[in-house]
Design a protein around this motif. Structure first.
Motif, PDB file in Angstrom:
ATOM      1  N   ALA A   1       0.848  -1.201   0.000  1.00 30.36           N
ATOM      2  CA  ALA A   1       0.000   0.000   0.000  1.00 30.36           C
ATOM      3  C   ALA A   1       0.878   1.244   0.000  1.00 30.36           C
ATOM      4  CB  ALA A   1      -0.936   0.017   1.201  1.00 30.36           C
ATOM      5  N   GLU A   2       0.455   2.266  -0.768  1.00 31.60           N
ATOM      6  CA  GLU A   2       1.108   3.566  -0.769  1.00 31.60           C
ATOM      7  C   GLU A   2       0.120   4.612  -0.278  1.00 31.60           C
ATOM      8  OE1 GLU A   2       2.536   4.293  -4.704  1.00 31.60           O
ATOM      9  OE2 GLU A   2       4.303   3.009  -4.465  1.00 31.60           O
ATOM     10  N   LEU A   3       0.573   5.476   0.615  1.00 30.51           N
ATOM     11  CA  LEU A   3      -0.283   6.491   1.208  1.00 30.51           C
ATOM     12  C   LEU A   3       0.366   7.857   1.031  1.00 30.51           C
ATOM     13  CD1 LEU A   3      -0.009   3.818   3.292  1.00 30.51           C
ATOM     14  CD2 LEU A   3      -1.949   4.959   4.338  1.00 30.51           C
ATOM     15  N   HIS A   4      -0.473   8.876   0.764  1.00 33.18           N
ATOM     16  CA  HIS A   4       0.045  10.229   0.556  1.00 33.18           C
ATOM     17  C   HIS A   4      -0.898  11.248   1.187  1.00 33.18           C
ATOM     18  CE1 HIS A   4       2.017  13.648  -1.374  1.00 33.18           C
ATOM     19  NE2 HIS A   4       0.804  14.098  -1.646  1.00 33.18           N
ATOM     20  N   SER A   5      -0.303  12.301   1.742  1.00 29.53           N
ATOM     21  CA  SER A   5      -1.087  13.382   2.322  1.00 29.53           C
ATOM     22  C   SER A   5      -0.280  14.671   2.269  1.00 29.53           C
ATOM     23  CB  SER A   5      -1.464  13.059   3.775  1.00 29.53           C
ATOM     24  OG  SER A   5      -2.244  14.095   4.340  1.00 29.53           O
ATOM     25  N   ASP A   6      -0.994  15.798   2.111  1.00 33.59           N
ATOM     26  CA  ASP A   6      -0.355  17.126   2.119  1.00 33.59           C
ATOM     27  C   ASP A   6      -1.004  17.982   3.208  1.00 33.59           C
ATOM     28  OD1 ASP A   6       1.466  16.925  -0.197  1.00 33.59           O
ATOM     29  OD2 ASP A   6      -0.393  16.695  -1.336  1.00 33.59           O
ATOM     30  N   PRO A   7      -0.791  17.629   4.472  1.00 34.95           N
ATOM     31  CA  PRO A   7      -1.415  18.429   5.529  1.00 34.95           C
ATOM     32  C   PRO A   7      -0.832  19.833   5.574  1.00 34.95           C
ATOM     33  CG  PRO A   7       0.170  16.882   6.460  1.00 34.95           C
ATOM     34  CD  PRO A   7       0.035  16.533   5.006  1.00 34.95           C
ATOM     35  N   VAL A   8      -1.683  20.815   5.835  1.00 39.31           N
ATOM     36  CA  VAL A   8      -1.256  22.207   5.964  1.00 39.31           C
ATOM     37  C   VAL A   8      -1.278  22.564   7.439  1.00 39.31           C
ATOM     38  CG1 VAL A   8      -1.720  24.602   5.333  1.00 39.31           C
ATOM     39  CG2 VAL A   8      -2.215  22.765   3.711  1.00 39.31           C
ATOM     40  N   ILE A   9      -0.123  22.946   7.956  1.00 33.73           N
ATOM     41  CA  ILE A   9      -0.058  23.405   9.340  1.00 33.73           C
ATOM     42  C   ILE A   9       0.057  24.924   9.328  1.00 33.73           C
ATOM     43  CG2 ILE A   9       0.918  21.259  10.205  1.00 33.73           C
ATOM     44  CD1 ILE A   9       3.644  22.531  10.245  1.00 33.73           C
TER      45      ILE A   9
ATOM     46  N   LEU B   1       3.760  14.260   2.935  1.00 33.76           N
ATOM     47  CA  LEU B   1       3.986  13.010   3.658  1.00 33.76           C
ATOM     48  C   LEU B   1       3.646  11.830   2.752  1.00 33.76           C
ATOM     49  CD1 LEU B   1       4.511  11.339   6.233  1.00 33.76           C
ATOM     50  CD2 LEU B   1       2.133  11.759   6.890  1.00 33.76           C
ATOM     51  N   ASP B   2       4.596  10.906   2.607  1.00 31.49           N
ATOM     52  CA  ASP B   2       4.388   9.682   1.830  1.00 31.49           C
ATOM     53  C   ASP B   2       4.772   8.483   2.693  1.00 31.49           C
ATOM     54  OD1 ASP B   2       3.746  10.288  -1.177  1.00 31.49           O
ATOM     55  OD2 ASP B   2       5.235  11.781  -0.568  1.00 31.49           O
ATOM     56  N   LEU B   3       3.932   7.455   2.659  1.00 31.16           N
ATOM     57  CA  LEU B   3       4.183   6.210   3.386  1.00 31.16           C
ATOM     58  C   LEU B   3       4.009   5.040   2.428  1.00 31.16           C
ATOM     59  CD1 LEU B   3       2.176   6.842   6.686  1.00 31.16           C
ATOM     60  CD2 LEU B   3       4.650   6.675   6.521  1.00 31.16           C
ATOM     61  N   THR B   4       4.922   4.106   2.486  1.00 32.10           N
ATOM     62  CA  THR B   4       4.801   2.857   1.741  1.00 32.10           C
ATOM     63  C   THR B   4       4.860   1.703   2.737  1.00 32.10           C
ATOM     64  OG1 THR B   4       5.860   3.786  -0.227  1.00 32.10           O
ATOM     65  CG2 THR B   4       5.766   1.388  -0.059  1.00 32.10           C
ATOM     66  N   CYS B   5       3.765   0.974   2.881  1.00 31.19           N
ATOM     67  CA  CYS B   5       3.721  -0.188   3.765  1.00 31.19           C
ATOM     68  C   CYS B   5       4.178  -1.416   2.978  1.00 31.19           C
ATOM     69  CB  CYS B   5       2.311  -0.406   4.303  1.00 31.19           C
ATOM     70  SG  CYS B   5       1.683   0.966   5.297  1.00 31.19           S
TER      71      CYS B   5
END
Length: 514
Positions: free
Chosen positions: A326-334, A345-349
């Motif tokens: 699984a690949e996950l991506h997010s562009d949270p704005v702080i 943010l990118d995550l690869t499980c």
């Protein structure tokens, strides 16, 4: 009859005049007789020396936030009503839109209210400040003025053409568009250009519902939970708030010559609640050219429960077999004060197996803990890596047959950056490792029979590096990647020897620090 009223009116007028005179005297007085008030007026506010900015999640459901810093002032950026209408990352050309200028109200007509028999009074000359034509001219002049100037810095949340946000300096004002927007040329900027000499520090959770998930294997299931909106995992258990869970069940390559009953597979889930940590200290080294400190990292809680069965194939060219699922991506704005900082943010499980192809296992492990990875900057040490993880593992099942070695991990590879540039990479891999010199059987309650010796270990590998792009903070450039360090901690889950019953597993807590 009217004298009392006149007398009363005279008294009020005198009192009013006296009050005006007293007020005027006190207003024009160059000094104050209150020593405390005078001291307070002369003492500067200590907080004014270095502003402390809050670090929070950007409000959802609002217009794209934007901040602009005047290049001539050199101070902290301020919230702006300007918007990035379009942006071309290759050329740096952007179109900046301004809010529409309200039209002045139409002047009321007085001729209609005059009676035909009434004489028309001469019309006094119109004052320039109130003339409708003058107001229209002023509005037209304002609409043709560029919304930004050369040297201004723009920080924007994701916008058309800029999914990673914009952090840029205006290098040229090209001109106005037909819609009255301003076309400008830009070049990438640094965070210290908009944060100035302020300070900021905070940790912001990543909304799991906002993460884009791309399954890479069949059967991958995703569930999440956020405050006020619970979702349930495949097993029907409620997830902790702020958590994201990815379940997987997949076959892995089976060793050549292994019987059908020894088919290899991995099944389980990864659950994490990621948070972005951000800090900035604009005090610098006394020159104001660069900040005095900074930090960017990823932290959070981790949980995984998974099993490995069968006789896995050997490594490929001496390297473990890695299967991303699984690949996950997010562009949270702080929101750092008025400034929108876009985090990528990118995550690869993945599943990873390293085996010699001889041992057959049926092992299951439940592991929990937390992690913190990132890079921190100070003038004394420059950029240094941060890597911490505390994990606790419990064996739920342990059966090892034949002699051999196998190591399997259910992990995640993460990259964290700002405005589309990678800053930190980290690979967190909790694993289980089995070693047997003969044949053995064990169980989670510490009992079983063995022939020869066997041992089952839990552990965690943490690797990664800091990237050159972390200089986006405005810090000195480093010429190569800085490794986080290959951190490895391993603990014994259970072991056995001879034909006797085994004892319960020892303590399984470990801590890794970098």
């Amino acid at each position: 009859m009217h004298r009392p009223k006149l007398k009363r009116h005279a008294l009020l007028t005198a009192a009013t005049l006296a009050a005006v005179l007293i007020t005027g005297c006190s207003t024009n007085s160059p000094t104050t007789t209150d020593p405390a008030a005078r001291a307070a007026a002369e003492t500067p506010d200590p907080a004014a020396a270095q502003e402390q900015l809050a670090v929070v999640s950007a409000p959802s459901g609002t217009a794209t936030p934007t901040a602009v810093a005047d290049g001539g002032e050199g101070g902290t950026a301020k919230k702006s009503s300007l918007k990035v209408a379009s942006y071309d990352r290759k050329t740096g050309r952007a179109v900046i839109s301004s809010p529409p200028v309200p039209k002045p109200p139409a002047a009321p007509s007085t001729s209609a209210s005059l009676s035909p028999t009434e004489p028309t009074a001469p019309t006094p000359p119109a004052k320039p400040s109130t003339s409708p034509s003058a107001s229209a001219s002023a509005s037209a002049s304002a609409s043709t003025q560029p919304s930004v100037s050369v040297g201004d810095f723009i920080a924007s949340a994701p916008a058309p053409g800029a999914p990673d946000g914009v952090l840029a300096e205006v290098t040229q004002v090209v001109g106005a568009t037909e819609d009255g927007d301003t076309t400008v040329d830009t070049e990438p900027a640094k965070l210290n250009s908009v944060l100035g000499e302020s300070k900021a520090k905070g940790t912001v959770p990543v909304d799991p519902s906002a993460m884009e998930v791309e399954p890479l294997l069949k059967g991958v299931k995703v569930s999440w939970a956020k405050t006020g909106d619970l979702h349930f995992g495949p097993e029907g258990a409620k997830l902790p708030l702020g958590s994201l869970r990815v379940d997987v069940g997949a076959a892995v390559a089976t060793a050549e010559g292994a019987p059908a009953s020894a088919a290899a597979s991995v099944e389980g889930f990864v659950q994490l609640a990621p948070e972005v940590a951000f800090s900035y200290d604009g005090s610098g080294d006394g020159t104001g050219a660069s900040p005095g400190g900074a930090f960017l990292g990823l932290s959070g809680d981790w949980a995984s429960k998974w099993s490995l069965k069968g006789r896995a194939a050997g490594s490929t060219n001496g390297q473990p077999i890695r299967i991303p699922f699984a690949e996950l991506h997010s562009d949270p704005v702080i929101q750092v004060g008025p400034i929108p900082v876009v985090v990528n943010l990118d995550l690869t499980c993945y599943i990873q197996v390293n085996a010699d192809g001889r041992v057959t296992v049926d092992v299951e492990q439940d592991i929990k803990g937390d992690f913190r990875v990132g890079g921190t900057f100070s003038w004394a040490k420059g950029w240094t890596p941060v890597s911490e993880s505390e994990m606790t593992g419990d064996p739920l099942k342990a059966t090892v047959t034949a002699a051999g070695d196998v190591k399997a991990a259910l992990g995640a590879e993460a990259t964290v950056g700002l405005y589309g540039t990678v800053g930190v990479t980290a690979d967190l891999a909790p694993y289980v490792r089995a070693h047997a010199e003969a044949s053995a059987e064990g169980s989670s309650d510490g009992t079983g029979s063995v022939t020869g010796t066997y041992a089952l270990y839990g552990g965690v590998d943490l690797t990664g590096s800091l990237q050159l792009q972390l200089t986006i903070f405005g810090t000195p450039i480093f010429q190569k990647k800085i490794p986080l360090g290959a951190l490895n901690r391993e603990w014994l889950l259970t072991e056995g020897k001879g034909e006797a019953s085994t004892t319960g597993p020892p303590s399984t807590r470990t801590r890794t620090t970098g």
